[in-house]
Write a protein that holds these residues in place. Structure first.
Motif, PDB file in Angstrom:
ATOM      1  N   GLN A 286      18.067  38.518   6.899  1.00 15.11           N
ATOM      2  CA  GLN A 286      18.774  37.989   8.056  1.00 15.11           C
ATOM      3  C   GLN A 286      18.201  36.623   8.460  1.00 15.11           C
ATOM      4  O   GLN A 286      18.953  35.689   8.786  1.00 15.11           O
ATOM      5  CB  GLN A 286      18.670  38.977   9.219  1.00 15.11           C
ATOM      6  CG  GLN A 286      19.654  38.738  10.340  1.00 15.11           C
ATOM      7  CD  GLN A 286      19.636  39.862  11.354  1.00 15.11           C
ATOM      8  OE1 GLN A 286      18.776  40.730  11.334  1.00 15.11           O
ATOM      9  NE2 GLN A 286      20.593  39.844  12.259  1.00 15.11           N
ATOM     10  N   VAL A 287      16.885  36.513   8.446  1.00 17.14           N
ATOM     11  CA  VAL A 287      16.245  35.236   8.743  1.00 17.14           C
ATOM     12  C   VAL A 287      16.650  34.188   7.704  1.00 17.14           C
ATOM     13  O   VAL A 287      16.965  33.041   8.040  1.00 17.14           O
ATOM     14  CB  VAL A 287      14.714  35.379   8.789  1.00 17.14           C
ATOM     15  CG1 VAL A 287      14.046  34.016   8.951  1.00 17.14           C
ATOM     16  CG2 VAL A 287      14.298  36.316   9.913  1.00 17.14           C
ATOM     17  N   VAL A 288      16.668  34.593   6.447  1.00 20.61           N
ATOM     18  CA  VAL A 288      17.069  33.686   5.372  1.00 20.61           C
ATOM     19  C   VAL A 288      18.507  33.220   5.595  1.00 20.61           C
ATOM     20  O   VAL A 288      18.822  32.023   5.467  1.00 20.61           O
ATOM     21  CB  VAL A 288      16.927  34.367   4.001  1.00 20.61           C
ATOM     22  CG1 VAL A 288      17.529  33.493   2.897  1.00 20.61           C
ATOM     23  CG2 VAL A 288      15.461  34.654   3.696  1.00 20.61           C
ATOM     24  N   ALA A 289      19.387  34.154   5.957  1.00 16.68           N
ATOM     25  CA  ALA A 289      20.796  33.807   6.181  1.00 16.68           C
ATOM     26  C   ALA A 289      20.966  32.815   7.325  1.00 16.68           C
ATOM     27  O   ALA A 289      21.895  32.009   7.326  1.00 16.68           O
ATOM     28  CB  ALA A 289      21.609  35.071   6.461  1.00 16.68           C
ATOM     29  N   ARG A 290      20.062  32.855   8.294  1.00 16.81           N
ATOM     30  CA  ARG A 290      20.135  31.921   9.421  1.00 16.81           C
ATOM     31  C   ARG A 290      19.672  30.519   9.043  1.00 16.81           C
ATOM     32  O   ARG A 290      19.990  29.546   9.740  1.00 16.81           O
ATOM     33  CB  ARG A 290      19.275  32.431  10.584  1.00 16.81           C
ATOM     34  CG  ARG A 290      19.793  33.666  11.284  1.00 16.81           C
ATOM     35  CD  ARG A 290      19.046  33.864  12.606  1.00 16.81           C
ATOM     36  NE  ARG A 290      19.346  35.155  13.195  1.00 16.81           N
ATOM     37  CZ  ARG A 290      18.501  36.180  13.252  1.00 16.81           C
ATOM     38  NH1 ARG A 290      17.285  36.046  12.727  1.00 16.81           N
ATOM     39  NH2 ARG A 290      18.841  37.314  13.806  1.00 16.81           N
ATOM     40  N   ARG A 291      18.900  30.417   7.953  1.00 19.09           N
ATOM     41  CA  ARG A 291      18.224  29.147   7.705  1.00 19.09           C
ATOM     42  C   ARG A 291      18.663  28.416   6.438  1.00 19.09           C
ATOM     43  O   ARG A 291      18.521  27.194   6.374  1.00 19.09           O
ATOM     44  CB  ARG A 291      16.702  29.383   7.662  1.00 19.09           C
ATOM     45  CG  ARG A 291      16.141  29.964   8.957  1.00 19.09           C
ATOM     46  CD  ARG A 291      14.627  29.817   9.028  1.00 19.09           C
ATOM     47  NE  ARG A 291      14.262  28.410   9.000  1.00 19.09           N
ATOM     48  CZ  ARG A 291      13.386  27.888   8.155  1.00 19.09           C
ATOM     49  NH1 ARG A 291      12.794  28.650   7.239  1.00 19.09           N
ATOM     50  NH2 ARG A 291      13.109  26.602   8.190  1.00 19.09           N
ATOM     51  N   ILE A 292      19.142  29.124   5.424  1.00 18.44           N
ATOM     52  CA  ILE A 292      19.499  28.406   4.199  1.00 18.44           C
ATOM     53  C   ILE A 292      20.774  27.602   4.402  1.00 18.44           C
ATOM     54  O   ILE A 292      21.515  27.806   5.370  1.00 18.44           O
ATOM     55  CB  ILE A 292      19.650  29.342   2.983  1.00 18.44           C
ATOM     56  CG1 ILE A 292      20.811  30.334   3.181  1.00 18.44           C
ATOM     57  CG2 ILE A 292      18.352  30.081   2.710  1.00 18.44           C
ATOM     58  CD1 ILE A 292      21.096  31.141   1.931  1.00 18.44           C
ATOM     59  N   SER A 293      21.047  26.738   3.472  1.00 18.75           N
ATOM     60  CA  SER A 293      22.244  25.901   3.556  1.00 18.75           C
ATOM     61  C   SER A 293      23.505  26.756   3.596  1.00 18.75           C
ATOM     62  O   SER A 293      23.630  27.733   2.840  1.00 18.75           O
ATOM     63  CB  SER A 293      22.298  24.970   2.340  1.00 18.75           C
ATOM     64  OG  SER A 293      23.565  24.352   2.245  1.00 18.75           O
ATOM     65  N   PRO A 294      24.472  26.433   4.472  1.00 23.91           N
ATOM     66  CA  PRO A 294      25.730  27.188   4.517  1.00 23.91           C
ATOM     67  C   PRO A 294      26.427  27.288   3.158  1.00 23.91           C
ATOM     68  O   PRO A 294      27.091  28.284   2.878  1.00 23.91           O
ATOM     69  CB  PRO A 294      26.568  26.394   5.520  1.00 23.91           C
ATOM     70  CG  PRO A 294      25.554  25.774   6.429  1.00 23.91           C
ATOM     71  CD  PRO A 294      24.403  25.401   5.526  1.00 23.91           C
ATOM     72  N   ASP A 295      26.258  26.281   2.324  1.00 26.78           N
ATOM     73  CA  ASP A 295      26.898  26.310   1.004  1.00 26.78           C
ATOM     74  C   ASP A 295      26.319  27.404   0.104  1.00 26.78           C
ATOM     75  O   ASP A 295      26.988  27.844  -0.834  1.00 26.78           O
ATOM     76  CB  ASP A 295      26.742  24.952   0.312  1.00 26.78           C
ATOM     77  CG  ASP A 295      27.547  23.861   0.995  1.00 26.78           C
ATOM     78  OD1 ASP A 295      28.555  24.192   1.648  1.00 26.78           O
ATOM     79  OD2 ASP A 295      27.158  22.689   0.902  1.00 26.78           O
ATOM     80  N   LEU A 296      25.089  27.827   0.379  1.00 29.39           N
ATOM     81  CA  LEU A 296      24.451  28.851  -0.449  1.00 29.39           C
ATOM     82  C   LEU A 296      24.732  30.271   0.048  1.00 29.39           C
ATOM     83  O   LEU A 296      24.401  31.243  -0.634  1.00 29.39           O
ATOM     84  CB  LEU A 296      22.935  28.625  -0.487  1.00 29.39           C
ATOM     85  CG  LEU A 296      22.464  27.345  -1.180  1.00 29.39           C
ATOM     86  CD1 LEU A 296      20.955  27.200  -1.066  1.00 29.39           C
ATOM     87  CD2 LEU A 296      22.885  27.345  -2.652  1.00 29.39           C
ATOM     88  N   LEU A 297      25.341  30.385   1.202  1.00 33.37           N
ATOM     89  CA  LEU A 297      25.582  31.707   1.773  1.00 33.37           C
ATOM     90  C   LEU A 297      26.612  32.525   0.998  1.00 33.37           C
ATOM     91  O   LEU A 297      26.730  33.727   1.219  1.00 33.37           O
ATOM     92  CB  LEU A 297      25.996  31.582   3.237  1.00 33.37           C
ATOM     93  CG  LEU A 297      24.850  31.231   4.192  1.00 33.37           C
ATOM     94  CD1 LEU A 297      25.383  30.926   5.579  1.00 33.37           C
ATOM     95  CD2 LEU A 297      23.830  32.367   4.250  1.00 33.37           C
ATOM     96  N   VAL A 298      27.334  31.894   0.099  1.00 32.39           N
ATOM     97  CA  VAL A 298      28.259  32.665  -0.747  1.00 32.39           C
ATOM     98  C   VAL A 298      27.493  33.697  -1.569  1.00 32.39           C
ATOM     99  O   VAL A 298      28.062  34.715  -1.984  1.00 32.39           O
ATOM    100  CB  VAL A 298      29.068  31.738  -1.683  1.00 32.39           C
ATOM    101  CG1 VAL A 298      30.024  30.872  -0.886  1.00 32.39           C
ATOM    102  CG2 VAL A 298      28.147  30.877  -2.542  1.00 32.39           C
ATOM    103  N   LEU A 299      26.206  33.451  -1.776  1.00 31.67           N
ATOM    104  CA  LEU A 299      25.376  34.379  -2.542  1.00 31.67           C
ATOM    105  C   LEU A 299      25.024  35.625  -1.731  1.00 31.67           C
ATOM    106  O   LEU A 299      24.497  36.597  -2.282  1.00 31.67           O
ATOM    107  CB  LEU A 299      24.092  33.683  -2.996  1.00 31.67           C
ATOM    108  CG  LEU A 299      24.273  32.451  -3.887  1.00 31.67           C
ATOM    109  CD1 LEU A 299      22.935  31.764  -4.121  1.00 31.67           C
ATOM    110  CD2 LEU A 299      24.913  32.843  -5.210  1.00 31.67           C
TER     111      LEU A 299
END
Length: 269
Positions: free
Chosen positions: A144-157
């Motif tokens: 969840q923390v990772v999802a808040r911080r990584i680039s929005p373009d990488l959230l497809v993963l």
């Protein structure tokens, strides 16, 4: 004299602290340690911490002490070049005490730390570009923390993450071009998060969603020509919102109905 609310001096093995046996007897005479206040052999963490605050040059001597609290507080005061070795300490408190003072490149080693609290702290501190290996962490809160911080373009993963709360964060941040994929999520709260950000032109595709919150978003933002089916919606807020926007209420502007429904929606959610 402050006693830190514990009026006894016991060492980490449960024995009374004996100043007469202490190798730092000269410190007591100099006022650089004090029973019940600042003592490296007292098991109470605040007293250990205070000892190293008063005597930072001695911290290097205690980085291998058998009591983890001593090692942890020594890591707070010791020279920084001595700290990398503590990243392999068996106690997570010691590992993080060392890591928090080291340059960020040392945190990369802790991305797979066995303790979730260490990985959570690492995820909060690392540069977003270094978080990619953590998107499959075994702990949902780390992800969840990772999802808040990584680039929005990488959230497809992370669209298919097993945890609903992680997918909700993904829906809140994912790049707009990938957002439509989240509107088919099996969980209604995730679909609602996606619907709130979805381009109005795409909302009519959600008019048959089983969750009233998603349909409300359609009734509220979709083009007038696309919401007529919602005039017969089973949910009164969805139905009244569509009626108000289409002018099929006693108030031609529908403003009062929309304002009332907007306040009701927050109560129901």
């Amino acid at each position: 004299m402050s006693t830190d609310e514990i009026d006894e001096a016991i060492d980490w093995q449960g024995a009374p602290v004996d100043c007469g046996q202490c190798p730092h007897g000269e410190l007591l005479a100099e006022g650089r340690c004090k029973p019940l206040r600042a003592c490296v052999f007292d098991r109470y963490a605040r007293r250990i911490d205070r000892f190293f605050d008063w005597n930072p040059k001695l911290a290097r001597l205690y980085l291998a002490h058998p009591y983890f609290e001593v090692r942890a507080w020594a890591a707070k005061a010791a020279e920084i070049f001595l700290l990398p070795a503590l990243l392999d300490d068996p106690e997570e408190t010691v590992r993080w005490s060392a890591a928090r003072r080291l340059p960020d490149r040392y945190l990369l080693k802790l991305r797979n730390d066995p303790h979730r609290e260490v990985r959570i702290r690492v995820a909060h501190r690392l540069d977003p570009v270094d978080l990619l290996p953590m998107i499959e962490d075994r702990d949902y809160y780390v992800r969840q923390v990772v999802a808040r911080r990584i680039s929005p373009d990488l959230l497809v993963l992370m669209i298919d993450d097993d945890e609903i709360e992680v997918r909700r964060v993904v829906a809140q941040r994912i790049a707009p071009q990938a957002l439509k994929r989240m509107t088919t999520d099996p969980d209604a709260t995730v679909r609602f998060e996606a619907a709130q950000r979805l381009d109005a032109a795409l909302l009519p595709d959600l008019i048959g969603d089983p969750d009233w919150r998603v349909r409300y978003e359609v009734a509220q933002r979709a083009a007038l020509t696309d919401i007529r089916l919602l005039l017969s919606d089973e949910d009164p807020i969805v139905r009244e919102t569509a009626e108000a926007r289409l002018g099929e209420t006693p108030d031609p502007s529908g403003r009062k109905v929309l304002e009332r429904n907007h306040s009701h929606i927050e109560e129901r959610i």
